[in-house]
Scaffold this motif. Sequence first.
Motif, PDB file in Angstrom:
ATOM      1  N   ALA A  25       1.213  -1.112   0.005  1.00  0.00           N
ATOM      2  CA  ALA A  25      -0.483  -0.236  -0.148  1.00  0.00           C
ATOM      3  C   ALA A  25       0.811   0.852  -0.016  1.00  0.00           C
ATOM      4  O   ALA A  25       0.611   2.308  -0.187  1.00  0.00           O
ATOM      5  N   GLY A  26       2.166   1.039   0.414  1.00  0.00           N
ATOM      6  CA  GLY A  26       3.136   2.367   0.024  1.00  0.00           C
ATOM      7  C   GLY A  26       2.989   2.818   1.432  1.00  0.00           C
ATOM      8  O   GLY A  26       1.484   2.345   2.563  1.00  0.00           O
ATOM      9  N   ALA A 165       0.994  -3.148  15.197  1.00  0.00           N
ATOM     10  CA  ALA A 165       1.128  -1.841  15.224  1.00  0.00           C
ATOM     11  C   ALA A 165       2.530  -1.681  14.190  1.00  0.00           C
ATOM     12  O   ALA A 165       2.909  -0.686  14.129  1.00  0.00           O
ATOM     13  N   GLY A 166       3.060  -2.764  14.185  1.00  0.00           N
ATOM     14  CA  GLY A 166       4.085  -2.533  13.143  1.00  0.00           C
ATOM     15  C   GLY A 166       3.972  -2.082  12.154  1.00  0.00           C
ATOM     16  O   GLY A 166       4.344  -0.620  10.855  1.00  0.00           O
ATOM     17  N   TRP A 170       3.995   2.219  10.267  1.00  0.00           N
ATOM     18  CA  TRP A 170       4.466   2.657   9.084  1.00  0.00           C
ATOM     19  C   TRP A 170       3.758   2.524   7.614  1.00  0.00           C
ATOM     20  O   TRP A 170       4.085   4.068   6.601  1.00  0.00           O
ATOM     21  N   GLY A 171       2.525   2.285   7.600  1.00  0.00           N
ATOM     22  CA  GLY A 171       1.945   2.663   6.903  1.00  0.00           C
ATOM     23  C   GLY A 171       0.716   3.787   7.116  1.00  0.00           C
ATOM     24  O   GLY A 171      -0.089   3.815   6.358  1.00  0.00           O
ATOM     25  N   GLY A 172      -0.112   3.674   7.701  1.00  0.00           N
ATOM     26  CA  GLY A 172      -1.191   4.678   8.266  1.00  0.00           C
ATOM     27  C   GLY A 172      -2.020   4.029   7.404  1.00  0.00           C
ATOM     28  O   GLY A 172      -2.505   2.560   8.060  1.00  0.00           O
ATOM     29  N   ILE A 350       4.918   6.720  16.445  1.00  0.00           N
ATOM     30  CA  ILE A 350       5.011   6.853  17.350  1.00  0.00           C
ATOM     31  C   ILE A 350       3.778   6.269  18.393  1.00  0.00           C
ATOM     32  O   ILE A 350       3.703   4.935  19.866  1.00  0.00           O
ATOM     33  N   ILE A 351       3.070   6.888  18.781  1.00  0.00           N
ATOM     34  CA  ILE A 351       1.816   6.911  19.470  1.00  0.00           C
ATOM     35  C   ILE A 351       0.911   5.701  19.246  1.00  0.00           C
ATOM     36  O   ILE A 351       0.594   4.623  19.667  1.00  0.00           O
ATOM     37  N   THR A 352       0.923   5.342  17.526  1.00  0.00           N
ATOM     38  CA  THR A 352       0.454   4.112  16.914  1.00  0.00           C
ATOM     39  C   THR A 352       0.741   3.155  17.906  1.00  0.00           C
ATOM     40  O   THR A 352       0.213   1.890  18.109  1.00  0.00           O
ATOM     41  N   VAL A 353       2.407   2.826  18.386  1.00  0.00           N
ATOM     42  CA  VAL A 353       2.697   1.826  18.643  1.00  0.00           C
ATOM     43  C   VAL A 353       2.327   1.603  20.173  1.00  0.00           C
ATOM     44  O   VAL A 353       2.469   0.684  21.058  1.00  0.00           O
TER      45      VAL A 353
END
Length: 468
Positions: A25-26, A165-166, A170-172, A350-353
């Motif tokens: 997906a990029g 999470a990774g 990375w890709g949102g 960072i927040i996502t992780v």
Amino acid sequence: MISTTLALAALAVVLGALVLVARGAGGGRDVDDYLTARDSQSVNRLALAFMASGLGSWILFAPPEVGQAIGILGVLGYAIGGALPFLAYAWLGPKIRAAAPDGVTLTDWVRMRFGRPAQAWVAFVSVFYMFMFITAELTAIGGVMDLLGGIDPWVSIVAVAAVTAGYTAWGGLPASLRTDQVQAVMIMVLVSVALGAMFLHVEDPLARARDGGLDTFSRAGWESIIVLGIAITAANLFHQGYWQRTWSAADASVVTRAGRGAALLSFLVLLPIGFTGLVAGGIAVYEGTEPSPVPFFALLDGLPQVIILVVAVLAIALVASSVDTLQSALAALIDRDLSDGRLSLTGAKIITVVLTVPAVLIALKGYDVLRLFLIADLVAAATVVPVFLGLRRSASSASVIVGSLAGLASVVVLGVVQDGTLEAGVDLLTVASSPGLDLGSFVVAPLVSWAVAEGVARLTPRTEPAVG
């Protein structure tokens, strides 16, 4: 069941494949693309993403259990309840999107309509609900992989949380959408294979379903349709992952058509899965044994290992599809409500992780999160009407907050009236007795919140849209 080695291999292969899909997906080009993938999704893609985001591993537990306990109306209640939120998004999504064209989550519109305090309250309700959802899903995958393959729960919990999470960090949202679409196809294929094998293995499944409540039309069943419709719809209207996807649609008509498509797909998946509860319950009646606490998995007894493997892969896909959506949604909510849209792309990642860590720690404890889930549903049911009254007019934050709190207080009052003590009222609000489907709570809370919100809106001055 399957060997631990085979179960570990399935976990590794599925999660590895999802990483490759996400990379395809990029990454998000900027913060807005990372959080919304704005105007990028077609009808079919969005319908699949909607459907996969909502179908977590809970579908292997709750619909069959309710079907076994209540009968066919319980099965219909979950199938209808699972479809209704998407019909709500088909109707509300274009309206909210038009009112806040640069929005990312529902709270952007809430701030415009009611002001900052209401935005903070809705954010709190949303975070509580979504955090419980993540925790429940991680806890469930630990239990499922232990049941099917003897994997220690912490291995599955940490693996799923870390990998989702990774690739989400990375890709949102673009990565989450891409994986959702693949997971949706996987879910439909794997559900079909697993259910086909189950029903072929059972001798006369229709007769067993009749024994299990196919012809049972009880009051509890009718009440379950009402309660599940209210609870699931109210809670999912605070699922910010769905709102992100609303803005990812190419245009407003895509939201409407995708919402309807997702409703149909969800109904068609949930109905036969719930039906397994009738069959499993009927087998218990026919054989004179105690009903299984996990009827879906009870039907796996005696099936070939390849079908057990299919169910294991299905469970992993279900959990990953819901968890990555929620991780992305929590990051968006933090960006809009705490940083006021000033979060950098690195900060969002960072927040996502980081937000995944406490969910993992709670899931590792193996707590029963169903009770907390139902509390979150009640809070949502008491908040949803005051919030969406804002579609008719601007009003103060007080109408949302006071209306919501009044709805919650009404549940306590209902418990006091029913059993005569304040303790009974608090128990009803906190679902202390049992994770039952209490009709009174889920009807009284939205009705009282609506009446109080209307009254407060009339007594307090109307505000102009409070942007910025």
